[in-house]
Every structure is written in C-alpha cells, then in structure tokens.
Design a protein around this motif. Sequence first.
Motif, short mmCIF file in Angstrom:
data_model
loop_
_atom_site.label_atom_id
_atom_site.label_comp_id
_atom_site.label_asym_id
_atom_site.label_seq_id
_atom_site.Cartn_x
_atom_site.Cartn_y
_atom_site.Cartn_z
N ALA A 170 7.01 4.84 -2.72
CA ALA A 170 7.33 4.87 -4.20
C ALA A 170 6.10 5.61 -4.65
O ALA A 170 5.15 5.01 -4.69
N TYR A 171 6.02 6.92 -5.18
CA TYR A 171 5.11 7.77 -5.53
C TYR A 171 5.35 8.23 -6.90
O TYR A 171 6.16 8.84 -7.37
N PHE A 172 4.38 7.82 -7.93
CA PHE A 172 4.46 8.09 -9.32
C PHE A 172 3.15 9.14 -9.35
O PHE A 172 2.16 8.82 -9.38
N GLU B 214 0.73 -1.25 -0.01
CA GLU B 214 -0.22 0.04 -0.06
C GLU B 214 1.01 1.11 -0.20
O GLU B 214 0.12 2.40 0.03
N GLU B 215 2.26 0.93 0.20
CA GLU B 215 3.09 2.19 0.16
C GLU B 215 3.48 2.56 -1.28
O GLU B 215 4.31 3.59 -1.61
N VAL B 216 3.08 1.96 -2.20
CA VAL B 216 3.42 2.28 -3.61
C VAL B 216 1.90 2.95 -4.23
O VAL B 216 1.20 2.17 -4.37
N MET B 217 2.22 4.07 -4.93
CA MET B 217 1.03 4.82 -5.26
C MET B 217 1.17 5.49 -6.70
O MET B 217 2.29 6.09 -6.84
N TYR B 218 0.25 5.08 -7.61
CA TYR B 218 0.39 5.74 -8.86
C TYR B 218 -0.87 6.68 -8.89
O TYR B 218 -1.77 6.56 -8.37
N HIS B 219 -0.44 8.01 -9.09
CA HIS B 219 -1.38 9.00 -9.00
C HIS B 219 -1.57 10.17 -10.30
O HIS B 219 -0.57 10.54 -10.99
N ALA C 120 8.52 10.09 -8.63
CA ALA C 120 8.85 10.19 -9.77
C ALA C 120 7.90 11.03 -10.67
O ALA C 120 6.53 10.70 -10.34
N ALA C 121 8.02 12.22 -11.21
CA ALA C 121 7.12 12.88 -11.98
C ALA C 121 7.11 12.43 -13.27
O ALA C 121 7.86 12.70 -14.07
N LEU C 122 6.22 11.67 -13.85
CA LEU C 122 6.08 11.32 -15.30
C LEU C 122 5.36 12.30 -16.22
O LEU C 122 3.99 12.35 -15.93
N THR C 123 5.82 12.91 -16.90
CA THR C 123 5.23 14.17 -17.39
C THR C 123 5.67 14.63 -18.80
O THR C 123 7.11 14.55 -18.97
N PRO C 124 4.99 15.19 -19.56
CA PRO C 124 5.65 15.79 -20.80
C PRO C 124 6.15 17.03 -20.72
O PRO C 124 6.84 17.70 -21.47
N THR C 125 5.70 17.71 -19.55
CA THR C 125 6.11 19.19 -19.52
C THR C 125 6.25 19.36 -17.97
O THR C 125 6.35 18.72 -17.25
N TRP C 126 7.28 20.62 -17.63
CA TRP C 126 7.69 20.85 -16.52
C TRP C 126 6.33 21.32 -15.60
O TRP C 126 5.47 21.87 -16.25
N SER C 127 6.34 21.06 -14.48
CA SER C 127 5.32 21.41 -13.70
C SER C 127 5.63 21.85 -12.27
O SER C 127 6.76 21.59 -11.76
N GLU C 128 4.84 22.67 -11.62
CA GLU C 128 5.24 22.77 -9.97
C GLU C 128 5.56 21.70 -9.44
O GLU C 128 6.03 21.74 -8.16
N THR C 129 4.52 20.83 -9.36
CA THR C 129 4.75 19.34 -8.87
C THR C 129 6.01 18.68 -9.30
O THR C 129 7.08 18.09 -8.12
N ALA C 130 6.60 18.59 -10.29
CA ALA C 130 7.83 18.03 -10.97
C ALA C 130 8.72 18.79 -10.01
O ALA C 130 10.08 17.93 -9.80
N TRP C 131 8.92 20.04 -9.94
CA TRP C 131 9.82 20.70 -9.03
C TRP C 131 10.12 19.96 -7.86
O TRP C 131 11.35 20.00 -7.40
N PHE C 132 9.12 19.46 -7.10
CA PHE C 132 9.33 18.74 -5.67
C PHE C 132 9.60 17.09 -5.90
O PHE C 132 9.39 16.34 -4.95
N ASP D 241 -3.30 -2.00 -4.16
CA ASP D 241 -4.48 -1.09 -4.31
C ASP D 241 -3.83 0.21 -4.37
O ASP D 241 -3.88 0.94 -3.51
N GLY D 242 -3.38 0.60 -5.56
CA GLY D 242 -2.38 1.75 -5.57
C GLY D 242 -2.86 2.86 -6.66
O GLY D 242 -1.80 3.65 -6.93
N HIS D 243 -4.00 3.01 -7.26
CA HIS D 243 -4.31 3.73 -8.07
C HIS D 243 -4.90 5.04 -7.58
O HIS D 243 -5.94 4.83 -6.79
N ASN D 244 -4.59 6.17 -7.67
CA ASN D 244 -5.02 7.47 -7.34
C ASN D 244 -5.35 8.10 -8.35
O ASN D 244 -4.71 8.10 -9.45
N SER D 245 -6.44 9.08 -8.46
CA SER D 245 -6.76 10.00 -9.61
C SER D 245 -7.28 11.24 -9.14
O SER D 245 -7.13 11.60 -7.97
N HIS D 246 -7.38 12.15 -10.29
CA HIS D 246 -7.79 13.48 -9.80
C HIS D 246 -9.20 13.53 -9.85
O HIS D 246 -9.55 14.93 -9.62
N THR D 247 -10.00 12.81 -9.83
CA THR D 247 -11.36 12.72 -10.03
C THR D 247 -12.33 13.50 -9.04
O THR D 247 -13.37 13.98 -9.24
#
Length: 963
Positions: free
Chosen positions: A436-438, A140-145, A468-480, A165-171
Amino acid sequence: MTDFKRDGSHLASYPPVEKWDDWVEYDPEAWPRRVQKHYQLVPTICFNCESACGLLAYVDKETGQVTKFEGNPKHPASRGRLCAKGPATITQIHDPDRILYPMKRSGPRGGGKWTRTSWDEVLETFGARIRKAFQENRGEEVMYHVGRPGHDFIMERTLQAWGIDGHNSHTNVCSSSARLGYLLWHYADRPSPDHANARFILLLSAHLESGHYFNPHAQRIIEGKMAGAKLAVMDPRLSNTASMADYWMPSYPGTEAAVLLAMAMVILKENRFDARFVKNWTNWEELEVDGFSARGQSFESLIEALKRHYAKFTPEFAEKESGVKAEIIVQTAREIATAGSRFASHLWRGSASGNLGGWQSARALMLLHVLTGSVGTPGGHNLNAWNKFVPRPYKNPPPQKRWNELLYPQEWPLCTHEMSPLLPHFLKEGRGRIEAYFTRVFNPVWTYPDGFSWIEMLRDEEKVGLHAALTPTWSETAWFADYVLPMGFSSERHDLMSQESYAGKWIGFRQPVLRVLQERAGKKIDYTYQANPGEVWEEDEFWINLSWAIDPDGKMGIRQWFESPYRPGQKLTVDEYYGWMFENSVPGLPEAAAKEGLKPLEYMRKYGAYEVTTDVHRLNEKPVVHADLSGSKVEANGVVTKAGKAVGVMVDGEAVVGYNTPSRKLELFSKTMADWKWPEFALPEYYRSHIHVSAQAASMGKPAEDSESDSDPDFDKRYMPLVEWPKDANGEVYTLLPIFRLPHLIHTRSGNSKFLYEIAHKNPLWVNPEDAKKLGDIRTGDLIKVHTEIGFFVLHAWITEGLAPGVVACSHHMGRWRLNKDDQLERMSSAWVDLKEVGKGQWKMRQTSGVEPYETTDPDTKRVWWSDAGVHQNLTFPVHPDPITGMHCWHQMVRVERASADDRYGDIFVDTNLSFAVYQRWKALTRPAPGPGGLRRPLWIPRVHRPEEAAFYIDTSVEGKKA
Ligand code: SF4
C-alpha cells in the motif's frame, strides 16, 4: 527609518482584528458606484511553500465564498506580507479543473479512466489491505511518501502508532546535503540566520528571491540591509538576489567550499578569529590531522595546525577553482571578520544540492561562523531547533521496532533522510515491494530525476500493490495511481506549523475556513469534506479514520492512539487533537487566551498564529538544570553525563547544556566521519564535484588542464568512471544547473494557478554568448538539444551574460505534460504529449500541442494567451546519489548542440537501462555500514521517525530478534 514591528502595526492599512467579523470594502466590480461588500475574515496558513505564512481568507457574507486571500498581520513570521503565491491560492481553490471527489481507476493503471467513489469505500479498501499486511508481518510494505508535508509531527505519530518504519520523503532531492554539513557541527540540521540584526549576510544561491522560508527571510534580509548590513551572494547565475547584492561572487558550480575555506584562511592568517569562542565552544582538543594530535597540546598549536592544513586555500587557489576574484575573496573575508558575531548566512539547495560533496559547502560555511563566534548570537547563525516549536499531543506511541531498508539502506549509513530517489531501482533490484503506497502532495514522475523509472515502477502491480495519490491537484504521478484522493488547499484543512523564520519561536494554525464559519453559525460538521468544495477532505481526519478502519475493534493496539483524550474509547476529533495541545503543550498560550476570555483553541482559530518566545539566543550556554546535575559526573573530555547519557559540558568551570553532539560542542573535528570510513573528511574540506572542469575534459577523453600542484590526487580514482558518453558522442560538454526556482511558482502545485502561470511559463536554456558562438552562433529562441547520460531534451536557447561560460542553466518549474487532451491535468500549464515506449526501457515523448485556450465555467480559461508549457528536463536526468549524504546531485555534465531538422521543441528521449547503469556506478562509490559496534548508522545522528535503538544494529534488527 521604517519601524518594523512583529505585530504588523507598521503596515499602513490592514483590517484590525475587531473588524474581522464584519469587514466592509467596496465591490470592485461595481465601480464607479460605491457598493459595499461585507466580509468575514478568517486566518489560515499558506500551503504554497514551506514558509507557512499567515493568510487571511476574505469570505463574502452574501455568497459564503472565499473571494481573496491577503496577509495575516497577526502572524509573527510573515507579518501581513505574502509573496505572489499566497494570494494566488484563490485561483487554486476556484480552479474549474480541480479534483472534487475521490476517484478510483476503472481501466488499466495509467490508462486515464476514473470513476467517482466514496470516502467510505476508500477507507474500507485501504483499511483491509493494510490490516492484512500487518497481520502477516509485512508492515514494511506500507509506505507513506510525502512531497510537501505542511504540518509537524502528526505523520510521525500516525506511522509509529501503526508500528511501521514507513515514512518516505522528498528530502534527498531537496536539502539533505546541506543538512549533513550542518548536523556534523551541531546536531541541528538547518540554519536559522538572524538576518534582521546582521551586519554582513552571505547567501549561497538565490535565497532572497526564492529560497527556503522565502517571504519571512526576504523581509528580514532587506530589513538587515536597510539597517546597514552588507549582502554578498555566491551564485553562478546573476539571479535577482545577486542583483541586490553588494558583492556578487559567480563561483563555478561545486567550488564554493574552496572559496569559503580561503576566506577562513584569511581570517586565520590575519588573526581576526574569536579565539575565546573557538577555544571554549569547539572540540578542538579532539582534532587529529596530518600527523598532529591536539590532545594535550596548546590552543595556539591547534591554530598553527589548522593554518598548515588549510595552507593550500590561498585566495589565488580559490580563484583558480571558482572563478571568483582573489581580491573579492579577501575583501569579503575581512568584512565577515568585522561583522564578527553579527555575521549571518544561508545555504540550502544550490551548491549543496547540486554537487557530489556539496555538503562540504555547509561544513565550510559553518567554519566561518565558528571562527567569528557568530553561533547563537543576535545577528548571527542560530540553530533551527532553537527557532521552531513543535507541541506534543496528549499521548504518543513508542518508536517502531522495525528498520525499513527500502528507506535507509546500508550503503548510505550517513544519509540524513530516506533514499527515496532510488526507490524504483531498489525495487528493480528485488530489495522489496510495496503493498500500500500513499503519495501525498508528491509528484516524483515529474519532480524527481529519472521519471520514466518511476513510471515503470508505478505501473507494475507486482511492485506496487495499491497506490493512492493524496493531492489537491492533478499530477503526472496521480495518473499512475489506483485512487486519486482530493485533499484541501490552504483554506481547506487543519495543520499546525512552525518554522525557523527569525529569532523567535511561533506556531501557525491552518484551518478549513468554510467549516470554521459554518460551525460559528451553529452548523454541526463531522468531517471537513462536508464543508469544503465537493468532497475535498483533509489528511488529519483521513488518517484518524483510516487508523480506525485498520483496527476497528482496537485489538491491534492501533486504535487507542486515535481515541479522544476527553471521551474514552471515542474517535478523536481534530478539535480535540489540537485543542488538547493548545491547552497543555504551548507555553503561555492558555494565559494569552484567558486574557481575552477565550479557550486556547478559540484563540488560535481567531488569530491563526501565536508567538511562543523570542528568548532564543545562546541556548547552548544555559546551565544544566539542577536535577540533571545531581548524580552526574564529568568525563575526561569535559562532557557531563548522568546514567550514561550526556546532559551537558563543562565550559569555563560551569556545567552548561552545550550542543547535542558527542562532544557537546561544535564539532570542528568529526570523529563520526573518521569512524564511519571517511577519515579524509573529519575536518571541513573542499573536494571536486562530479562536474568539475577536469571531469568534463576527462569524460570526452581530453587531458585535464591541471597543474601538478592543484590537482586532487584522489579525484581520478573517486569519480572518473562516473560519466560514460556513447563512443560517437558529439557536442560540447557543459555543466547544467537545472534547479533554480522561480519566485512565483511552486514545484508542481502551481499548475492550476492562472495568476502564476500567466506570469511565467517558459524555461529556456541560459547560454553565455561565448558558448552560443562556439555552438554555431546560436541565437535566443533557436532550438538546442541537450544530451544527458541517459537521453536528451530539446528546448529554446536564451543567450545571456548572466551566467559564466561553460555553464548552462534551466529552471526546473516548467514542462508539465498530460497524456490526454481535455481532462485530468492543468490545461493552462501543461502540453498535451504523445508518449511511446519504443523499446524495453526506451521512452519517447513529443508534444502534440502546447497550451491552448479552453472552455470551462471560468471565462479566463478562454483567455489563456500563452502557448508554451516549457520542457520537462528532469525526465532525462539519471539519479546521482552522493556516496555520503545520499543527496541527489542535480548538477550534471551535458552535451549541447544545435537541434537537427528532426528535432522538435519539447522532444524527450530516455533509456532507463542506462539510468540503472548510472545508479550502479554511483552506488559503487559508497562505504556501507556496518559502522562501529555493528551499527547501521551513528546513534547520535538524527533520523526521521526514529525507531527504537535496537533497530540500529544490523545483526539483530533486520529479523527483529533483539527487538
Ligand atoms: S513565501 Fe509565499 S508561498 Fe511561501 S508560505 Fe509565504 S506566501 Fe505562501
């Protein structure tokens, strides 16, 4: 009249498929000389919103570069047309500031120092950390968001293959409120209106210009209008959508359900409802309300009970609550009744997402569909599941045994999606940690309310071990993050998509254009990053390879799910993953491909999309299949069961499949709400939102202007402690609408699109002239200070009559910021800011400079002429989790005043201690699980990445005993 055809042939001009391999145009740069340019056209799918429109990438045969994107006429939903964001993809892929290589932080987290690393190192690091967590039973400490998924099913499969059970979303900052309103009726949690064939269309909010499934729906709304349909828009703002409407109903925010129920009463009282449909297709016999029980009663007595129950909802009452004129309410109700089964509507964010109790807008809107019999009909309301097609891969892992309480905590047993906006507060309360947080295409520091609480969480290495920030662009979150991993845009990745865009089902295939062309030319490509710019990768291959890195020898049972269906024991390739599905899981596709002498994968690579069926209406009326009938029995309520599972329902003496609800009918009466401690909401209802005028008055210690007869007796006890202003609070109290979209911007991913930011780069506060006067004769452009419960922001005012007095509004798209001057965030869209933590949890942000021209390989960056980047209002919002749906209720009370001499444009102050206190006040409104039988959540309600049934029981699943 224009003839709209699904194959795009109505378009005046588009490249025919047979010329896609060598399409010739004149070079615009050579004008007036006529110099021919040769292109290869490759279809792919837009990734700039959820609609998944079809793009055609134009690849210059001489340079091998993509030079522009246009619409794919062979895509059945978008039919060759795009919104501004589709063609703007070209600016994103050629952005000189984009991230081209995997980056690893080289200083403290949030310090902004990065070094280039390799994909192998990334896989090794994450593989080892995750493997250790799994071996130590810390799954449960591995999360994909995820923010924007852009695909179907592959992540569910991946995470279930990992057994977590590691799926988190923005919904829960997006749409979960409307979803509950819909699913209580018919299990499906989204509407799929058949706008094109409707006679009357009702939109709640600005759906035509910027809504969900925007471009495909907008086309069909206009198509419906051109065929004679009338359009009504209920929106407090005079949006571009409202300006196109026959009726604009500027309802006071949060009162929409009152208007909808008043319309329902008009239809009921005038006996203009479809009695046969209501009798056959609702669970009316289960209704219990106001001491009336429908069991054993006549249908007529049910109608009388409904009329009694909703008697309060007169047009005059609705006008008083909402501000919408009573005669308009009556007129539109009659138009809806006249449209009958051809009444279409859409509601997604807006009223549902803004308000405490906003889910009732969807529940009340559906009552209109039920009364008019416009469910499942041509021109009516269809279920999303009927218009969306998700093919299944060759083999799938079983559901996970675990239940992650960081995602679905017991306080919100009816939330449709993960309680993700509360994650920082959950970790602060000690409910868990993340190893581990994606984060994927996800920027909560900027998009979510309470961004400073996210910063506090992300920078704490105890709470978040590796990010890890998986992203096509820079973001304020990727900074951290610890790693910033570049993932492809629309033309740089594989994904399979389908959406409920119209009365049909289709799939669209996103593909990496340069890889496809290189492979056509005979070059062997193992991984997409070998063909993409730099080492930009794609998630499909990343997850396959990470799964192998976690379980290299297959002993953990994970690797087996990522092995080839054709080459036993070998690593799965994307061609094999999709190729197998196209061959085996998409009805009709192999035959369509064979007609052209192609394999199904080749067909999808050639056309980019496939229409599966247009037979999508009234699927509830399909007879139960013979095999299910044998050995079945009919229960007392008419439900047909087999081996304890419902397979259909008896209607007019015939066993038909019905809906996936407990009654197999549309649930007018929700026993689920009654059983789960909310009996007062078993029927569609209206109750006052947290921003209602009486709550505003109370927050400032003033008496509510309510008469005895229309006050809500439960209101005080439910909501009154919600807002606590400081004792010396000044300024006028308003309702802030902070979530309207601009049609040409993407939540946070358009920051590197010069085309899109040149069009819009300001987010002033909309203020009605009457309010501007009250506030000291504020003029357009004046600085104004907006106090939220946890801080303030300072921005310019825009005085407009396009908004009712008492309400202010600000678009959420603007206000990007960066902490350094020259690198690592989109400089054409962000302000350079000075950010200080001036006390524990007290954050101050001041803009050092706005947008300025800058030197890159793209000469246009020197030509940037705008300086405004907007103001980041979301940072100053506390979380407001609806006690039932868990949806963040975006609308909020604010105090507004003229800015003082010390205030500067873009200033922000926030106290996260206050935001934690606001969270606690809202949490206290919940009615936690267990529900009946010790359940965490009703078994019949859908859940993302559904665990096995045993995990639904609180007393057995937390420790995994029963599992
Ligand atoms: S509506 Fe616009 S942004 Fe969304 S997928 Fe279509 S073209 Fe792209």
